[in-house]
Design a protein around this motif. Structure first.
Motif, PDB file in Angstrom:
ATOM      1  N   ALA A  65       0.839  -1.195   0.000  1.00 22.46           N
ATOM      2  CA  ALA A  65       0.000   0.000   0.000  1.00 22.46           C
ATOM      3  C   ALA A  65       0.877   1.249   0.000  1.00 22.46           C
ATOM      4  O   ALA A  65       0.522   2.271  -0.605  1.00 22.46           O
ATOM      5  N   ALA A  66       2.033   1.179   0.657  1.00 25.55           N
ATOM      6  CA  ALA A  66       2.949   2.332   0.703  1.00 25.55           C
ATOM      7  C   ALA A  66       3.481   2.639  -0.698  1.00 25.55           C
ATOM      8  O   ALA A  66       3.565   3.805  -1.102  1.00 25.55           O
ATOM      9  N   ALA A  67       3.815   1.595  -1.450  1.00 25.16           N
ATOM     10  CA  ALA A  67       4.294   1.805  -2.821  1.00 25.16           C
ATOM     11  C   ALA A  67       3.194   2.426  -3.678  1.00 25.16           C
ATOM     12  O   ALA A  67       3.454   3.310  -4.503  1.00 25.16           O
ATOM     13  N   ASP A  68       1.969   1.988  -3.467  1.00 25.92           N
ATOM     14  CA  ASP A  68       0.854   2.555  -4.224  1.00 25.92           C
ATOM     15  C   ASP A  68       0.637   4.024  -3.855  1.00 25.92           C
ATOM     16  O   ASP A  68       0.302   4.846  -4.713  1.00 25.92           O
ATOM     17  N   ARG A  69       0.829   4.328  -2.552  1.00 27.44           N
ATOM     18  CA  ARG A  69       0.695   5.727  -2.132  1.00 27.44           C
ATOM     19  C   ARG A  69       1.706   6.593  -2.878  1.00 27.44           C
ATOM     20  O   ARG A  69       1.373   7.702  -3.335  1.00 27.44           O
ATOM     21  N   ASP A  70       2.920   6.119  -3.018  1.00 26.58           N
ATOM     22  CA  ASP A  70       3.944   6.878  -3.753  1.00 26.58           C
ATOM     23  C   ASP A  70       3.512   7.118  -5.203  1.00 26.58           C
ATOM     24  O   ASP A  70       3.727   8.201  -5.761  1.00 26.58           O
ATOM     25  N   GLN A  71       2.926   6.102  -5.800  1.00 26.82           N
ATOM     26  CA  GLN A  71       2.441   6.253  -7.182  1.00 26.82           C
ATOM     27  C   GLN A  71       1.326   7.303  -7.249  1.00 26.82           C
ATOM     28  O   GLN A  71       1.305   8.142  -8.153  1.00 26.82           O
ATOM     29  N   LEU A  72       0.414   7.251  -6.290  1.00 22.55           N
ATOM     30  CA  LEU A  72      -0.704   8.199  -6.292  1.00 22.55           C
ATOM     31  C   LEU A  72      -0.208   9.623  -6.049  1.00 22.55           C
ATOM     32  O   LEU A  72      -0.691  10.574  -6.677  1.00 22.55           O
ATOM     33  N   ALA A  73       0.769   9.749  -5.154  1.00 23.43           N
ATOM     34  CA  ALA A  73       1.345  11.074  -4.886  1.00 23.43           C
ATOM     35  C   ALA A  73       1.967  11.637  -6.161  1.00 23.43           C
ATOM     36  O   ALA A  73       1.781  12.816  -6.499  1.00 23.43           O
ATOM     37  N   ALA A  74       2.694  10.780  -6.883  1.00 23.22           N
ATOM     38  CA  ALA A  74       3.354  11.210  -8.111  1.00 23.22           C
ATOM     39  C   ALA A  74       2.327  11.593  -9.179  1.00 23.22           C
ATOM     40  O   ALA A  74       2.482  12.601  -9.887  1.00 23.22           O
ATOM     41  N   ALA A  75       1.271  10.809  -9.276  1.00 23.69           N
ATOM     42  CA  ALA A  75       0.229  11.098 -10.266  1.00 23.69           C
ATOM     43  C   ALA A  75      -0.419  12.442  -9.966  1.00 23.69           C
ATOM     44  O   ALA A  75      -0.607  13.278 -10.869  1.00 23.69           O
ATOM     45  N   ARG A  76      -0.747  12.653  -8.692  1.00 27.23           N
ATOM     46  CA  ARG A  76      -1.371  13.934  -8.309  1.00 27.23           C
ATOM     47  C   ARG A  76      -0.430  15.100  -8.566  1.00 27.23           C
ATOM     48  O   ARG A  76      -0.837  16.135  -9.125  1.00 27.23           O
ATOM     49  N   ARG A  98      -5.888   0.754   0.439  1.00 32.07           N
ATOM     50  CA  ARG A  98      -5.533   1.851  -0.468  1.00 32.07           C
ATOM     51  C   ARG A  98      -6.488   3.037  -0.351  1.00 32.07           C
ATOM     52  O   ARG A  98      -6.242   4.077  -0.972  1.00 32.07           O
ATOM     53  N   LEU A  99      -7.569   2.881   0.393  1.00 35.77           N
ATOM     54  CA  LEU A  99      -8.585   3.944   0.421  1.00 35.77           C
ATOM     55  C   LEU A  99      -8.032   5.255   0.981  1.00 35.77           C
ATOM     56  O   LEU A  99      -8.351   6.335   0.480  1.00 35.77           O
ATOM     57  N   GLY A 100      -7.203   5.150   2.031  1.00 36.25           N
ATOM     58  CA  GLY A 100      -6.653   6.353   2.658  1.00 36.25           C
ATOM     59  C   GLY A 100      -5.902   7.217   1.653  1.00 36.25           C
ATOM     60  O   GLY A 100      -6.159   8.430   1.531  1.00 36.25           O
ATOM     61  N   ALA A 101      -5.006   6.599   0.912  1.00 34.00           N
ATOM     62  CA  ALA A 101      -4.197   7.349  -0.058  1.00 34.00           C
ATOM     63  C   ALA A 101      -5.059   7.860  -1.215  1.00 34.00           C
ATOM     64  O   ALA A 101      -4.830   8.959  -1.739  1.00 34.00           O
ATOM     65  N   LEU A 102      -6.055   7.078  -1.609  1.00 35.21           N
ATOM     66  CA  LEU A 102      -6.938   7.527  -2.689  1.00 35.21           C
ATOM     67  C   LEU A 102      -7.685   8.791  -2.264  1.00 35.21           C
ATOM     68  O   LEU A 102      -7.877   9.717  -3.063  1.00 35.21           O
ATOM     69  N   GLN A 103      -8.102   8.817  -0.988  1.00 37.33           N
ATOM     70  CA  GLN A 103      -8.777  10.007  -0.470  1.00 37.33           C
ATOM     71  C   GLN A 103      -7.791  11.164  -0.350  1.00 37.33           C
ATOM     72  O   GLN A 103      -8.082  12.293  -0.747  1.00 37.33           O
ATOM     73  N   PHE A 151      -5.140  11.876  -1.964  1.00 27.07           N
ATOM     74  CA  PHE A 151      -4.758  12.508  -3.234  1.00 27.07           C
ATOM     75  C   PHE A 151      -5.972  12.776  -4.132  1.00 27.07           C
ATOM     76  O   PHE A 151      -5.847  12.999  -5.321  1.00 27.07           O
ATOM     77  N   ARG A 152      -7.147  12.722  -3.521  1.00 30.22           N
ATOM     78  CA  ARG A 152      -8.408  13.114  -4.161  1.00 30.22           C
ATOM     79  C   ARG A 152      -8.650  12.413  -5.505  1.00 30.22           C
ATOM     80  O   ARG A 152      -8.823  13.072  -6.547  1.00 30.22           O
ATOM     81  N   ALA A 153      -8.644  11.106  -5.446  1.00 31.15           N
ATOM     82  CA  ALA A 153      -9.030  10.353  -6.641  1.00 31.15           C
ATOM     83  C   ALA A 153     -10.519  10.581  -6.884  1.00 31.15           C
ATOM     84  O   ALA A 153     -11.324  10.554  -5.950  1.00 31.15           O
ATOM     85  N   HIS A 154     -10.864  10.785  -8.130  1.00 30.75           N
ATOM     86  CA  HIS A 154     -12.266  11.035  -8.516  1.00 30.75           C
ATOM     87  C   HIS A 154     -13.047   9.723  -8.521  1.00 30.75           C
ATOM     88  O   HIS A 154     -14.252   9.703  -8.314  1.00 30.75           O
ATOM     89  N   TRP A 155     -12.341   8.642  -8.832  1.00 28.43           N
ATOM     90  CA  TRP A 155     -12.926   7.313  -8.689  1.00 28.43           C
ATOM     91  C   TRP A 155     -11.830   6.277  -8.520  1.00 28.43           C
ATOM     92  O   TRP A 155     -10.670   6.536  -8.869  1.00 28.43           O
ATOM     93  N   ARG A 191     -19.452   0.994   0.238  1.00 30.89           N
ATOM     94  CA  ARG A 191     -20.015   1.565   1.474  1.00 30.89           C
ATOM     95  C   ARG A 191     -18.937   2.204   2.337  1.00 30.89           C
ATOM     96  O   ARG A 191     -19.242   2.984   3.232  1.00 30.89           O
ATOM     97  N   GLU A 192     -17.692   1.843   2.084  1.00 33.31           N
ATOM     98  CA  GLU A 192     -16.603   2.379   2.901  1.00 33.31           C
ATOM     99  C   GLU A 192     -15.854   3.506   2.207  1.00 33.31           C
ATOM    100  O   GLU A 192     -14.991   4.127   2.804  1.00 33.31           O
ATOM    101  N   SER A 193     -16.141   3.727   0.942  1.00 32.37           N
ATOM    102  CA  SER A 193     -15.304   4.636   0.151  1.00 32.37           C
ATOM    103  C   SER A 193     -16.133   5.738  -0.484  1.00 32.37           C
ATOM    104  O   SER A 193     -15.909   6.104  -1.630  1.00 32.37           O
ATOM    105  N   ARG A 194     -17.066   6.264   0.278  1.00 32.24           N
ATOM    106  CA  ARG A 194     -18.036   7.178  -0.337  1.00 32.24           C
ATOM    107  C   ARG A 194     -17.394   8.389  -0.999  1.00 32.24           C
ATOM    108  O   ARG A 194     -17.881   8.880  -2.015  1.00 32.24           O
ATOM    109  N   SER A 195     -16.295   8.900  -0.454  1.00 32.34           N
ATOM    110  CA  SER A 195     -15.693  10.075  -1.085  1.00 32.34           C
ATOM    111  C   SER A 195     -14.915   9.677  -2.347  1.00 32.34           C
ATOM    112  O   SER A 195     -14.528  10.539  -3.132  1.00 32.34           O
ATOM    113  N   VAL A 196     -14.676   8.388  -2.521  1.00 29.25           N
ATOM    114  CA  VAL A 196     -14.050   7.881  -3.754  1.00 29.25           C
ATOM    115  C   VAL A 196     -14.984   6.832  -4.342  1.00 29.25           C
ATOM    116  O   VAL A 196     -14.898   5.653  -4.034  1.00 29.25           O
TER     117      VAL A 196
END
Lengths: 393, 393
Positions: free
Chosen positions: B174-185, B212-217, B219-223, B241-246
């Motif tokens: 999940a940490a590696a994915d967070r790095d990817q999401l940070a870079a994308a944003r 992965r939900l925390g990092a998606l939120q 870095f404001r993933a739209h979906w 039900r757990e990811s309403r903002s994403v």
């Protein structure tokens, strides 16, 4: 040990008619690993399933099935779901892959059973195999008179249950269908278990299905099978609420376990029918047998072809004493019957039993392969991707 | 008029890698009727889809797709769903048929549009086509640095939205994915619309997706797209039900409209993504667009290949002003880009527009077919079932 080879043998009757009779051709699969072999049968469209095995890859998630199978380690049963996950991932976008893989998966269980000298049902977790009550699976006659004669013939062969399906059923009027049901009931006698298969003829038309419920109840159908296509969960669910005395049966179209679960959870079926040659093989089929038990639904095999397919399809619910009824291909074409030299014929008590023998316990007859083998060649990108293999000795 | 011919052209890049890049090959379909032609593209595994078109029949409900198409009447748009029902019935047991038929169906709309001098979206019932906001559809880089550079490049090309998917995402921590999401944003900038595609990597593992939900939120993933395989309705529903903002996005694997409906009704998705080249073509896709509107779900196209496929995929929701975002293949292989001589490039305002021109409005370039055409031959039962056709003039 590694998986050394996977060979496909496409067999066909000289003439293939438009009847709803799936025993007119067959796709046999032979796998080899470390000096052992395993055999099985895929369901449906041999040429297309071969293409899915050998096609050039399109991208990482659209690879030919064999790329995830050949060379894989096969040391114990845990390797089978591991390879299944690999196929699922690497062939995610290759629709036909589920059908192709199903046959390979079953052959891998057969091979391991032979190598470990265990029947497959035991490898699947069942301590013993209970006898099953076979129902003769038949097509409706073109006329009620023919259906009547078919019912009588099955009674004469001591079948206590019979299923009539496809043919003209559902395609004309509800009154015509009533005549067919009356004939089937008369032919089978008052005590016979009568099963009815609409062959998805009403697609998702609830009203068309509803019009038949009265006659199904009148002639005491034990189930109504496939009133709709397998995706029509809402229609299944609505009909199941109106037809409580005639539970619904469905599931043969499931090409993954999710589809079967959905029919149970959202479709309201009372019987879940699994074709091991389509759903991904024996592992997924056993998963659905367990799921059905937990949800109070009865598991039934779907088998309309050879006794090799029959032997496979009985394994996943062999240990379920109360899930007693099983489909039995009663009028297969010669090709299908002759694929194996041994057969699972009903005993004196009318029941079918899996023997306590290694693997699936069936012997493929090379003379049958020789007799019905279809010559195929597929070339692409300057290579021969598939050519009909030699008949094994 | 009758359908006189259906021809398949299998194109491929000289090398097809294991990348999750579906633009490395293509299956073009050309239909001809009464002097008119229509073109389109099937999605996924060209050889297998060709086999499903031409295979020998197995029985009445397992016939090759072309047996239900060639010679059929094509006088008006009502003929298309009629032929679709025929294919559905006659190829019920042929799994790959849905993919093959999808391409044919779209080509039939293109042909009718040209014959009637109407854009396809109008034949589908939309008075006009609203502009769409394209998102650049990209693979994650192998490293966050590459992802960052890709994001910046898209911003430089004035894309206001971008989707990153597949590649290493979801396969490590999940940490590696967070790095990817940070870079994308970072690459896309604070105002860019960031979409994330997990490519079904977690199959049905809810826990893996949850991590992965925390990092998606953050870095404001739209979906979050395809956390699971398309059949895993329960897992989709629980995650939604757990990811309403994403909100979740899914549906590209749907090979019939039922599957898409189930993701809406039982999977809790906020965006339903339809590939017209898989779901059965434009009729079923339009049906899902209407269904999505009724359920408060947003329809989005799935398109990773040519502008011929893009032009098709925009038709079913062309008239939905509020369903504004659309997938746009931003890094297609040369083959995919060159299939058409015209392209749906974003205008000065960054929006993509379907022109008010007959059919799909795209011109296939015969030089591209010539350049990338794969030589294929399929023989069975002593007959040539398929041979690569000549390139049309």
């Amino acid at each position: 040990m590694r998986i050394d080879a996977v060979d496909f043998f496409y067999l066909s009757m000289p003439e293939v008619t438009l009847e709803g009779d799936g025993s007119q051709d067959a796709l046999l699969v032979r796998v080899a690993s470390g000096g052992h072999v395993g055999w099985s049968e895929c369901e449906a469209s041999p040429l297309t399933s071969i293409a899915a095995a050998v096609c050039p890859r399109s991208h990482g998630a659209c690879q030919p099935v064999l790329d995830s199978v050949l060379g894989q380690t096969l040391d114990d049963i845990a390797d089978i779901p591991r390879i299944a996950r690999l196929v699922g991932r690497n062939s995610l976008d290759l629709l036909q892959a589920d059908h192709t893989w199903s046959g390979i998966e079953i052959a891998l269980w057969d091979l391991l059973g032979r190598r470990l000298s265990e029947p497959v049902y035991r490898l699947l977790g069942w301590p013993k195999a209970f006898p099953k009550l076979p129902y003769a699976s038949l097509l409706f006659g073109d006329t009620p008179e023919i259906t009547l004669a078919k019912g009588r013939a099955m009674r004469a062969r001591s079948f206590r249950a019979a299923k009539f399906g496809w043919g003209p059923f559902g395609q004309s009027t509800a009154a015509a269908d009533r005549d067919q049901l009356a004939a089937a009931r008369e032919g089978l006698g008052p005590d016979g278990i009568l099963l009815v298969d609409a062959g998805a003829i009403w697609v998702d038309d609830l009203q068309a299905a509803r019009q038949r419920l009265g006659a199904l109840q009148e002639f005491r159908a034990h189930w109504l099978e496939e009133p709709f296509v397998s995706g029509a969960l809402d229609a299944h669910h609505a009909l199941s609420r109106e037809s409580r005395s005639v539970p619904l049966a469905a599931g043969e179209g499931s090409h993954n376990p999710f589809m079967a679960r959905h029919l149970i959870d959202h479709g309201g079926v009372g019987f879940i029918q699994i074709d091991t040659g389509r759903i991904g093989g024996l592992g997924p089929a056993k998963e659905i047998a367990d799921y059905a038990v937990a949800r109070g639904v009865t598991f039934v095999n779907h088998t309309f072809t050879s006794h090799l397919a029959l032997a496979a399809s009985l394994q996943p619910f062999a240990g379920l004493k109360d899930h007693e009824i099983c489909e039995f291909p009663a009028e297969p074409k010669a090709l299908a019957f002759e694929i194996t030299s041994d057969h699972l014929m009903p005993g004196g008590d009318g029941l079918v039993r899996l023997a306590d023998v290694p693997g699936l316990g069936m012997t493929v007859d090379p003379r049958t392969i020789e007799r019905y083998l279809v010559d195929v060649e597929i070339r692409a990108k300057g290579e021969i991707l598939y050519r009909t293999p030699r008949v094994p000795a």
